[in-house]
Design a protein around this motif. Sequence first.
Motif, mmCIF file in Angstrom:
data_model
loop_
_atom_site.group_PDB
_atom_site.id
_atom_site.type_symbol
_atom_site.label_atom_id
_atom_site.label_comp_id
_atom_site.label_asym_id
_atom_site.label_seq_id
_atom_site.Cartn_x
_atom_site.Cartn_y
_atom_site.Cartn_z
ATOM 1 N N ILE A 135 65.623 129.518 102.616
ATOM 2 C CA ILE A 135 66.373 128.835 103.682
ATOM 3 C C ILE A 135 67.043 129.822 104.635
ATOM 4 C CG2 ILE A 135 68.459 127.468 104.107
ATOM 5 C CD1 ILE A 135 67.587 125.665 101.832
ATOM 6 N N LYS A 136 67.738 130.789 104.090
ATOM 7 C CA LYS A 136 68.466 131.738 104.946
ATOM 8 C C LYS A 136 67.523 132.721 105.623
ATOM 9 C CE LYS A 136 72.899 131.296 102.777
ATOM 10 N NZ LYS A 136 74.077 131.896 102.226
ATOM 11 N N GLU A 137 66.316 132.853 105.120
ATOM 12 C CA GLU A 137 65.346 133.774 105.699
ATOM 13 C C GLU A 137 64.651 133.199 106.932
ATOM 14 O OE1 GLU A 137 65.056 136.906 104.646
ATOM 15 O OE2 GLU A 137 66.612 136.417 103.182
ATOM 16 N N LEU A 192 70.387 125.089 108.412
ATOM 17 C CA LEU A 192 69.528 123.914 108.500
ATOM 18 C C LEU A 192 69.856 122.936 107.371
ATOM 19 C CD1 LEU A 192 66.154 125.773 109.110
ATOM 20 C CD2 LEU A 192 67.593 124.661 110.827
ATOM 21 N N PRO A 193 69.651 121.651 107.606
ATOM 22 C CA PRO A 193 69.870 120.696 106.511
ATOM 23 C C PRO A 193 68.817 120.885 105.420
ATOM 24 C CG PRO A 193 68.982 119.581 108.440
ATOM 25 C CD PRO A 193 69.239 120.992 108.843
ATOM 26 N N LYS A 198 77.491 124.981 100.103
ATOM 27 C CA LYS A 198 78.559 124.280 100.833
ATOM 28 C C LYS A 198 78.381 124.323 102.346
ATOM 29 C CE LYS A 198 82.190 124.611 97.379
ATOM 30 N NZ LYS A 198 82.313 123.227 97.074
ATOM 31 N N ASP A 199 77.686 125.337 102.845
ATOM 32 C CA ASP A 199 77.511 125.480 104.295
ATOM 33 C C ASP A 199 76.345 124.647 104.833
ATOM 34 O OD1 ASP A 199 79.621 127.242 104.358
ATOM 35 O OD2 ASP A 199 78.349 129.005 104.144
ATOM 36 N N PHE A 200 75.664 123.936 103.973
ATOM 37 C CA PHE A 200 74.492 123.156 104.370
ATOM 38 C C PHE A 200 74.739 121.663 104.175
ATOM 39 C CE2 PHE A 200 72.961 127.275 103.043
ATOM 40 C CZ PHE A 200 72.048 127.609 104.028
#
Length: 94
Positions: A29-31, A37-38, A65-67
């Motif tokens: 996801i972070k890559e 992004l959701p 938590k940030d998603f």
Amino acid sequence: MDNGKYIDSGLLSLGTIDQLYLSLRLSTIKEISDENLPIILDESFVYYDKERLKNILEYLNERCKDFQIIILTCSNREKEIMEELGIEYNFIEI
């Protein structure tokens, strides 16, 4: 395995295969984007037993938590476990 040998994927349970797939998705996801992004999970836990489901919901609550996480499911297991764990969520029934 303890002996360091690879295990044929045909020997793994469906729940284990689903866990591997989810871990791959979460790790990328972070890559793929600098934005948060959701995370959309459509029947991703169907083969999880209760303990496995409880563990992943706790993990998602603590580590993502940030998603925005959207869980689509036809059962109430996720809702019941999140209530049991005190995880805050919004519920929409269609």
